[in-house]
Design a protein around this motif. Structure first.
Motif, PDB file in Angstrom:
ATOM      1  N   VAL A 143       0.736  -1.221  -0.057  1.00  0.00           N
ATOM      2  CA  VAL A 143       0.092  -0.120  -0.094  1.00  0.00           C
ATOM      3  C   VAL A 143       0.743   1.308   0.037  1.00  0.00           C
ATOM      4  CG1 VAL A 143      -1.887  -1.266   1.202  1.00  0.00           C
ATOM      5  CG2 VAL A 143      -0.192   0.229   2.438  1.00  0.00           C
ATOM      6  N   LEU A 144       2.264   1.060   0.053  1.00  0.00           N
ATOM      7  CA  LEU A 144       3.100   2.360   0.358  1.00  0.00           C
ATOM      8  C   LEU A 144       4.115   2.057  -0.784  1.00  0.00           C
ATOM      9  CD1 LEU A 144       3.678   2.427   4.140  1.00  0.00           C
ATOM     10  CD2 LEU A 144       2.345   3.903   2.657  1.00  0.00           C
ATOM     11  N   SER A 145       4.392   3.280  -1.734  1.00  0.00           N
ATOM     12  CA  SER A 145       5.053   3.289  -2.558  1.00  0.00           C
ATOM     13  C   SER A 145       6.585   3.948  -2.297  1.00  0.00           C
ATOM     14  CB  SER A 145       5.009   4.413  -3.736  1.00  0.00           C
ATOM     15  OG  SER A 145       4.832   5.773  -3.100  1.00  0.00           O
ATOM     16  N   ALA A 146       7.685   3.765  -2.812  1.00  0.00           N
ATOM     17  CA  ALA A 146       8.915   4.316  -2.737  1.00  0.00           C
ATOM     18  C   ALA A 146       9.042   5.645  -2.090  1.00  0.00           C
ATOM     19  CB  ALA A 146       9.894   3.945  -3.774  1.00  0.00           C
ATOM     20  N   ARG A 147       8.360   6.502  -2.674  1.00  0.00           N
ATOM     21  CA  ARG A 147       8.179   7.900  -2.380  1.00  0.00           C
ATOM     22  C   ARG A 147       7.285   8.212  -0.997  1.00  0.00           C
ATOM     23  NH1 ARG A 147      10.532  12.089  -1.496  1.00  0.00           N
ATOM     24  NH2 ARG A 147       9.095  14.006  -1.424  1.00  0.00           N
ATOM     25  N   ASP A 148       6.385   7.210  -0.624  1.00  0.00           N
ATOM     26  CA  ASP A 148       5.720   7.299   0.516  1.00  0.00           C
ATOM     27  C   ASP A 148       6.831   6.847   1.625  1.00  0.00           C
ATOM     28  OD1 ASP A 148       3.259   7.825  -0.478  1.00  0.00           O
ATOM     29  OD2 ASP A 148       2.782   5.775  -0.686  1.00  0.00           O
ATOM     30  N   GLN A 149       7.365   5.919   1.504  1.00  0.00           N
ATOM     31  CA  GLN A 149       8.564   5.343   2.158  1.00  0.00           C
ATOM     32  C   GLN A 149       9.616   6.526   2.689  1.00  0.00           C
ATOM     33  OE1 GLN A 149      11.651   3.047   0.682  1.00  0.00           O
ATOM     34  NE2 GLN A 149      11.927   1.473   2.587  1.00  0.00           N
ATOM     35  N   VAL A 150       9.988   7.251   1.592  1.00  0.00           N
ATOM     36  CA  VAL A 150      10.990   8.457   2.041  1.00  0.00           C
ATOM     37  C   VAL A 150      10.303   9.362   2.969  1.00  0.00           C
ATOM     38  CG1 VAL A 150      12.262  10.112   1.103  1.00  0.00           C
ATOM     39  CG2 VAL A 150      12.366   7.845   0.116  1.00  0.00           C
ATOM     40  N   ARG A 151       8.893   9.635   2.542  1.00  0.00           N
ATOM     41  CA  ARG A 151       8.157  10.851   2.926  1.00  0.00           C
ATOM     42  C   ARG A 151       8.014  10.686   4.452  1.00  0.00           C
ATOM     43  NH1 ARG A 151       4.040  10.534   0.505  1.00  0.00           N
ATOM     44  NH2 ARG A 151       2.729   9.820   2.249  1.00  0.00           N
ATOM     45  N   LEU A 152       7.622   9.454   4.726  1.00  0.00           N
ATOM     46  CA  LEU A 152       7.166   8.912   6.050  1.00  0.00           C
ATOM     47  C   LEU A 152       8.355   8.764   7.111  1.00  0.00           C
ATOM     48  CD1 LEU A 152       4.332   6.304   5.298  1.00  0.00           C
ATOM     49  CD2 LEU A 152       3.975   8.748   6.157  1.00  0.00           C
ATOM     50  N   LEU A 153       9.373   8.319   6.491  1.00  0.00           N
ATOM     51  CA  LEU A 153      10.607   8.194   7.479  1.00  0.00           C
ATOM     52  C   LEU A 153      11.167   9.503   7.751  1.00  0.00           C
ATOM     53  CD1 LEU A 153      12.328   4.930   6.014  1.00  0.00           C
ATOM     54  CD2 LEU A 153      11.235   5.287   7.952  1.00  0.00           C
ATOM     55  N   ALA A 154      11.158  10.502   6.589  1.00  0.00           N
ATOM     56  CA  ALA A 154      11.552  11.845   6.883  1.00  0.00           C
ATOM     57  C   ALA A 154      10.959  12.364   7.940  1.00  0.00           C
ATOM     58  CB  ALA A 154      11.500  12.501   5.743  1.00  0.00           C
ATOM     59  N   ALA A 155       9.402  12.220   7.869  1.00  0.00           N
ATOM     60  CA  ALA A 155       8.399  12.760   8.978  1.00  0.00           C
ATOM     61  C   ALA A 155       8.860  12.338  10.453  1.00  0.00           C
ATOM     62  CB  ALA A 155       6.964  12.636   8.718  1.00  0.00           C
ATOM     63  N   VAL A 156       9.363  11.157  10.530  1.00  0.00           N
ATOM     64  CA  VAL A 156       9.876  10.341  11.726  1.00  0.00           C
ATOM     65  C   VAL A 156      10.692  11.333  12.470  1.00  0.00           C
ATOM     66  CG1 VAL A 156      10.870   8.556  12.832  1.00  0.00           C
ATOM     67  CG2 VAL A 156       8.896   8.012  11.429  1.00  0.00           C
ATOM     68  N   GLU A 186      18.022   9.661   0.189  1.00  0.00           N
ATOM     69  CA  GLU A 186      16.687  10.639   0.058  1.00  0.00           C
ATOM     70  C   GLU A 186      15.892  11.208   1.244  1.00  0.00           C
ATOM     71  OE1 GLU A 186      14.014   8.682  -3.346  1.00  0.00           O
ATOM     72  OE2 GLU A 186      15.861   7.146  -3.214  1.00  0.00           O
ATOM     73  N   VAL A 187      15.812  10.388   2.318  1.00  0.00           N
ATOM     74  CA  VAL A 187      15.477  10.701   3.488  1.00  0.00           C
ATOM     75  C   VAL A 187      16.187  12.044   3.896  1.00  0.00           C
ATOM     76  CG1 VAL A 187      15.073  10.344   5.781  1.00  0.00           C
ATOM     77  CG2 VAL A 187      14.559   8.364   4.247  1.00  0.00           C
ATOM     78  N   LEU A 188      17.553  11.765   3.940  1.00  0.00           N
ATOM     79  CA  LEU A 188      18.441  13.152   4.113  1.00  0.00           C
ATOM     80  C   LEU A 188      17.918  14.355   3.452  1.00  0.00           C
ATOM     81  CD1 LEU A 188      21.959  11.481   4.879  1.00  0.00           C
ATOM     82  CD2 LEU A 188      20.274  12.233   6.682  1.00  0.00           C
ATOM     83  N   ALA A 189      17.894  14.165   2.237  1.00  0.00           N
ATOM     84  CA  ALA A 189      17.553  15.419   1.233  1.00  0.00           C
ATOM     85  C   ALA A 189      16.169  15.993   1.529  1.00  0.00           C
ATOM     86  CB  ALA A 189      17.546  14.793  -0.296  1.00  0.00           C
ATOM     87  N   GLU A 190      15.256  14.800   1.955  1.00  0.00           N
ATOM     88  CA  GLU A 190      13.814  15.426   2.127  1.00  0.00           C
ATOM     89  C   GLU A 190      14.074  16.282   3.562  1.00  0.00           C
ATOM     90  OE1 GLU A 190       9.551  15.133   1.752  1.00  0.00           O
ATOM     91  OE2 GLU A 190      11.120  14.475   0.442  1.00  0.00           O
TER      92      GLU A 190
END
Length: 364
Positions: A143-156, A186-190
């Motif tokens: 249910v979660l895309s690669a982009r979702d993964q980066v966005r959610l982990l950055a939000a953490v 990508e998380v760092l960049a976000e």
């Protein structure tokens, strides 16, 4: 826990159980429903309604409603322990192969649950796969895309503060034993990370971020800067004939006793409780001990560290740093910091109030 039932007053029992189940989220069972008085039949504990109130339910629930919630929460907890689908997500009765599963959790709830679980991972000096992290929350990876993964982990890890540990660094890549996950850059960049002299590469940033995450979320850091490791590492404690865990436990018990007596104490009291001299502990080590004492509390738990005072009952010079490492609001002006400290002292006294005699000369 290694304590006698009489060691924990009723108010503290409720606060601890609320902390166990904080934060509440849809589909997450209230584990406190599994606690009952000794030799009593299966039924809601007398204090279960207070626990529910502490977690956000109404405080005037009827006995029948409390019993209904209790049964629901037990059923959910047992289902999850058996690996059955979690109520964290729902499927339409008409779902066909290839249809997308609709999440019942909001993004904020998902992020909160990720953050809570990754803190446990950090406390265990471990790492976790992305798919495993999702499975622990009852969320299918489809249910979660690669982009979702980066966005959610950055939000953490928001708000991002350079030099602070990143829980997202503890999510490892598939098939990798160590090193940053392929998506960590990508998380760092976000988050807005910018390479500098100390962390010129993603791998260097990952090493620093994961080490600080362990240091901030556990009593025994796995990887910290050399200066701190020299003060808090095994060699330091072995020379003193003890362990950090033992000193943290002794300090926590001494501070609970102080809270019950409604007094503030100095480091000489905590050192004596641990069988040490105050001069055995550096300022950085003292800070780390108090962070470990308060680390198990929820963001709304009381801070026992607020009861520790410096000479002449002045605030600890590193109290703001303790707040920062515990994820509390920090960087406050002195007057604001004093207000926070006084408020936390009052909360600690209220949570641990007892009939013991208070020593006025020790009160801050």
């Amino acid at each position: 826990m290694g304590a006698a039932p009489g060691d924990i007053i009723p108010e503290e029992r409720v606060r601890l159980l609320v902390a166990v189940d904080y934060p509440r989220a849809n589909g997450k069972p209230v584990l406190s429903a599994l606690v009952k008085p000794a030799l009593a039949p299966d039924a809601p504990a007398p204090y279960f309604a207070d626990v529910l109130a502490g977690l956000g339910w109404r405080s005037d629930l009827s006995e029948a409603k409390v019993a209904e919630i209790w049964e629901q929460q037990r059923t959910t907890a047992y289902a999850l322990s058996l690996g059955e689908p979690s109520p964290a997500y729902q499927q339409s009765p008409t779902t066909r192969a290839g249809d997308r599963v609709t999440l019942a959790l909001s993004e904020d709830q998902i992020v909160a649950r990720f953050r809570e679980h990754l803190r446990l991972v950090a406390n265990g000096h471990s790492v976790i796969k992305w798919k495993t992290l999702l499975r622990k929350q009852g969320i299918p990876s489809s249910v979660l895309s690669a982009r979702d993964q980066v966005r959610l982990l950055a939000a953490v890890d928001r708000p991002y503060v350079p030099g602070r540990g990143l829980l997202s660094a503890l999510v490892k890549g598939e098939g990798l034993l160590t090193g940053p996950a392929p998506f960590f850059g990508e998380v760092l960049a976000e988050l807005g990370w910018v390479p500098d002299a100390a962390t010129p590469t993603v791998e260097a940033a990952w090493r620093a971020a994961s080490g600080r995450a362990y240091a901030q979320h556990t009593g025994t850091p796995k990887s910290v800067p050399a200066a701190r490791a020299a003060e808090e590492g095994r060699t330091h404690w072995s020379k003193l004939g003890t362990t950090k865990a033992a000193v943290v436990d002794a300090a926590r018990r001494a501070l609970i006793d102080a809270a019950q007596r409604q007094v503030c104490v100095g480091w000489h009291t905590l050192a004596t409780a641990a069988g040490l001299k105050p001069t055995d502990l550096s300022g950085r080590t003292r800070e780390a001990i108090l962070v470990a004492v308060d680390s198990p509390t929820s963001p709304h738990g009381v801070l026992l560290s607020s009861l520790v005072v410096a000479s002449e009952h002045t605030p600890l010079p590193y109290f703001d740093s303790i707040l920062k490492r515990l994820g509390r609001p920090h960087g406050l002006r002195p007057i604001e910091l004093g207000q926070v400290r006084k408020r936390e002292q009052a909360l600690a006294f209220a949570a641990h109030r007892s009939t013991s005699t208070t020593a006025p000369e020790e009160r801050a």
